[in-house]
Design a protein around this motif. Structure first.
Motif, PDB file in Angstrom:
ATOM      1  N   HIS A 186       0.875  -1.172   0.000  1.00 40.72           N
ATOM      2  CA  HIS A 186       0.000   0.000   0.000  1.00 40.72           C
ATOM      3  C   HIS A 186       0.917   1.228   0.000  1.00 40.72           C
ATOM      4  CE1 HIS A 186      -3.763  -2.191   0.797  1.00 40.72           C
ATOM      5  NE2 HIS A 186      -3.018  -2.985   1.535  1.00 40.72           N
ATOM      6  N   PRO A 187       1.424   1.633  -1.157  1.00 45.36           N
ATOM      7  CA  PRO A 187       2.391   2.727  -1.187  1.00 45.36           C
ATOM      8  C   PRO A 187       1.789   4.041  -0.669  1.00 45.36           C
ATOM      9  CG  PRO A 187       1.633   2.185  -3.400  1.00 45.36           C
ATOM     10  CD  PRO A 187       1.120   1.108  -2.498  1.00 45.36           C
ATOM     11  N   PRO A 188       2.597   4.882  -0.022  1.00 46.55           N
ATOM     12  CA  PRO A 188       2.081   6.116   0.565  1.00 46.55           C
ATOM     13  C   PRO A 188       1.636   7.142  -0.464  1.00 46.55           C
ATOM     14  CG  PRO A 188       4.464   6.021   0.758  1.00 46.55           C
ATOM     15  CD  PRO A 188       4.029   4.679   0.260  1.00 46.55           C
ATOM     16  N   PHE A 189       2.143   7.031  -1.700  1.00 49.26           N
ATOM     17  CA  PHE A 189       1.769   7.969  -2.757  1.00 49.26           C
ATOM     18  C   PHE A 189       1.370   7.184  -4.004  1.00 49.26           C
ATOM     19  CE2 PHE A 189       5.229   9.833  -0.242  1.00 49.26           C
ATOM     20  CZ  PHE A 189       4.537  10.888   0.353  1.00 49.26           C
ATOM     21  N   ASP A 190       0.390   7.686  -4.717  1.00 53.49           N
ATOM     22  CA  ASP A 190      -0.096   7.007  -5.919  1.00 53.49           C
ATOM     23  C   ASP A 190       0.573   7.628  -7.147  1.00 53.49           C
ATOM     24  OD1 ASP A 190      -1.521   5.244  -7.472  1.00 53.49           O
ATOM     25  OD2 ASP A 190      -3.336   6.479  -7.518  1.00 53.49           O
ATOM     26  N   CYS A 191       1.881   7.415  -7.254  1.00 51.75           N
ATOM     27  CA  CYS A 191       2.630   8.052  -8.344  1.00 51.75           C
ATOM     28  C   CYS A 191       3.710   7.118  -8.893  1.00 51.75           C
ATOM     29  CB  CYS A 191       3.250   9.356  -7.876  1.00 51.75           C
ATOM     30  SG  CYS A 191       4.408   9.168  -6.499  1.00 51.75           S
ATOM     31  N   GLY A 192       3.441   5.817  -8.879  1.00 50.31           N
ATOM     32  CA  GLY A 192       4.463   4.844  -9.251  1.00 50.31           C
ATOM     33  C   GLY A 192       4.594   4.572 -10.732  1.00 50.31           C
ATOM     34  N   THR A 193       3.780   5.209 -11.564  1.00 48.25           N
ATOM     35  CA  THR A 193       3.916   5.108 -13.012  1.00 48.25           C
ATOM     36  C   THR A 193       3.868   6.513 -13.598  1.00 48.25           C
ATOM     37  OG1 THR A 193       1.538   4.974 -13.487  1.00 48.25           O
ATOM     38  CG2 THR A 193       2.683   2.889 -12.994  1.00 48.25           C
ATOM     39  N   PRO A 194       4.372   6.702 -14.806  1.00 47.15           N
ATOM     40  CA  PRO A 194       4.310   8.040 -15.409  1.00 47.15           C
ATOM     41  C   PRO A 194       2.881   8.559 -15.528  1.00 47.15           C
ATOM     42  CG  PRO A 194       5.769   6.622 -16.673  1.00 47.15           C
ATOM     43  CD  PRO A 194       5.099   5.750 -15.661  1.00 47.15           C
ATOM     44  N   GLU A 195       1.961   7.662 -15.836  1.00 41.40           N
ATOM     45  CA  GLU A 195       0.567   8.062 -15.997  1.00 41.40           C
ATOM     46  C   GLU A 195      -0.018   8.588 -14.693  1.00 41.40           C
ATOM     47  OE1 GLU A 195       1.925   5.364 -19.033  1.00 41.40           O
ATOM     48  OE2 GLU A 195       1.843   5.082 -16.859  1.00 41.40           O
ATOM     49  N   LYS A 196       0.361   7.968 -13.578  1.00 43.65           N
ATOM     50  CA  LYS A 196      -0.150   8.401 -12.284  1.00 43.65           C
ATOM     51  C   LYS A 196       0.617   9.604 -11.741  1.00 43.65           C
ATOM     52  CE  LYS A 196      -1.783   3.819 -10.826  1.00 43.65           C
ATOM     53  NZ  LYS A 196      -1.613   2.717  -9.840  1.00 43.65           N
ATOM     54  N   ALA A 197       1.899   9.681 -12.062  1.00 42.22           N
ATOM     55  CA  ALA A 197       2.741  10.738 -11.503  1.00 42.22           C
ATOM     56  C   ALA A 197       2.441  12.101 -12.104  1.00 42.22           C
ATOM     57  CB  ALA A 197       4.211  10.388 -11.724  1.00 42.22           C
ATOM     58  N   GLY A 198       2.091  12.132 -13.385  1.00 43.09           N
ATOM     59  CA  GLY A 198       1.825  13.401 -14.059  1.00 43.09           C
ATOM     60  C   GLY A 198       3.079  13.985 -14.691  1.00 43.09           C
ATOM     61  N   PRO A 199       2.909  14.870 -15.661  1.00 42.23           N
ATOM     62  CA  PRO A 199       4.024  15.389 -16.470  1.00 42.23           C
ATOM     63  C   PRO A 199       5.114  16.086 -15.672  1.00 42.23           C
ATOM     64  CG  PRO A 199       1.906  15.942 -17.475  1.00 42.23           C
ATOM     65  CD  PRO A 199       1.604  15.366 -16.135  1.00 42.23           C
ATOM     66  N   ALA A 200       4.744  16.870 -14.674  1.00 46.32           N
ATOM     67  CA  ALA A 200       5.749  17.648 -13.942  1.00 46.32           C
ATOM     68  C   ALA A 200       6.732  16.741 -13.211  1.00 46.32           C
ATOM     69  CB  ALA A 200       5.065  18.596 -12.958  1.00 46.32           C
ATOM     70  N   LEU A 201       6.223  15.742 -12.515  1.00 44.29           N
ATOM     71  CA  LEU A 201       7.096  14.834 -11.780  1.00 44.29           C
ATOM     72  C   LEU A 201       7.928  13.977 -12.737  1.00 44.29           C
ATOM     73  CD1 LEU A 201       7.997  13.841  -9.032  1.00 44.29           C
ATOM     74  CD2 LEU A 201       6.035  12.292  -8.989  1.00 44.29           C
ATOM     75  N   VAL A 202       7.321  13.560 -13.826  1.00 44.08           N
ATOM     76  CA  VAL A 202       8.053  12.776 -14.829  1.00 44.08           C
ATOM     77  C   VAL A 202       9.224  13.583 -15.373  1.00 44.08           C
ATOM     78  CG1 VAL A 202       7.919  11.787 -17.149  1.00 44.08           C
ATOM     79  CG2 VAL A 202       6.135  11.282 -15.469  1.00 44.08           C
ATOM     80  N   GLU A 203       8.986  14.834 -15.723  1.00 47.28           N
ATOM     81  CA  GLU A 203      10.053  15.666 -16.285  1.00 47.28           C
ATOM     82  C   GLU A 203      11.141  15.954 -15.258  1.00 47.28           C
ATOM     83  OE1 GLU A 203      10.595  16.313 -19.443  1.00 47.28           O
ATOM     84  OE2 GLU A 203       8.894  14.971 -19.674  1.00 47.28           O
ATOM     85  N   ARG A 204      10.754  16.102 -13.993  1.00 49.35           N
ATOM     86  CA  ARG A 204      11.751  16.321 -12.940  1.00 49.35           C
ATOM     87  C   ARG A 204      12.686  15.123 -12.841  1.00 49.35           C
ATOM     88  NH1 ARG A 204       8.727  16.974  -7.862  1.00 49.35           N
ATOM     89  NH2 ARG A 204       7.832  18.683  -9.068  1.00 49.35           N
TER      90      ARG A 204
END
Length: 225
Positions: A186-204
């Motif tokens: 049960h990860p603390p953040f729902d951002c483990g794929t590019p689709e879930k993370a969103g463009p800003a985090l992916v680019e960072r």
């Protein structure tokens, strides 16, 4: 007594240790399994997190493996152009029951010619390079194509290990192992794929890793010639 199931992981400098140790922890509990950590020599190998792992056997002394597994990491850059490593993988891959990888370790298999015409998983940042080696990239955590089984990025190695345990010993054994390891993420953040993370985090993340990826990319181009 049943014959041992020889499970061999390629160990190399700057390997992402969780790519290796995650599935190794799971697969070591498969009945009759014997895990081998294989490298050119018996000297300790430095991982990407600053501690070493000791090989258990060398290329020359490694028995024929039931399962050949190649983990990933930024250290793949040296391995995809290393003829000694690639020759070992080809030799073992000929008779292994399963030829497998975790993360961008699939690119090393590709450089060895072991993924041509096969579907494969890979870490999302490296998936686009698989076609250079004749492989078809698939955006899944576990991909099986005939006797090739691959896991996606890093943590997918645990899922991969459980799926492979089921292939080797049956679903009940794999389920028991999952319970034994209390694998119920049960990860603390729902951002483990590019689709879930969103463009800003992916680019960072891309910006943080650009230089290291570019260095490996140059070797991929050489290996794919």
């Amino acid at each position: 007594m049943s014959n041992p199931i020889h499970i061999g992981f390629l160990l190399f400098p700057n390997v992402t240790q969780l790519d290796l140790t995650g599935p190794a922890q799971v697969l070591s509990r498969v009945p009759n399994a014997k895990v081998h950590l294989v490298w050119k020599s018996a000297e300790p190998v430095m991982t990407d997190v600053g501690f070493t792992i000791n090989p258990t056997t060398t290329f020359a002394e490694c028995p024929q493996l039931t399962v050949l597994c190649v983990p990933g990491g930024f250290g793949i850059g040296d391995q995809i152009v290393d003829q000694e490593t690639l020759a070992f993988l080809r030799r073992q891959g000929e008779n292994a029951r399963f030829v497998t990888s975790v993360c961008n370790g699939s690119l090393i298999l590709g450089a060895a010619g072991l993924l041509e015409g096969y579907k494969s998983a890979c870490h999302w940042q490296w998936r686009k390079y698989l076609p250079r080696f004749g492989a078809e990239p698939v955006a899944q955590r576990i991909v099986r194509d005939r006797n090739r089984i691959s896991g996606g990025g890093v943590t997918a190695g645990i899922d991969f290990g459980l799926a492979l345990a089921a292939e080797l010993a049956g679903d009940e054994v794999a389920k028991t192992l999952q319970l034994a390891f209390e694998y119920d993420p049960h990860p603390p953040f729902d951002c483990g794929t590019p689709e879930k993370a969103g463009p800003a985090l992916v680019e960072r993340l891309r910006a943080m890793q650009q230089a290291r990826i570019q260095c490996v990319e140059e070797r991929i181009e050489r290996a794919a010639l």
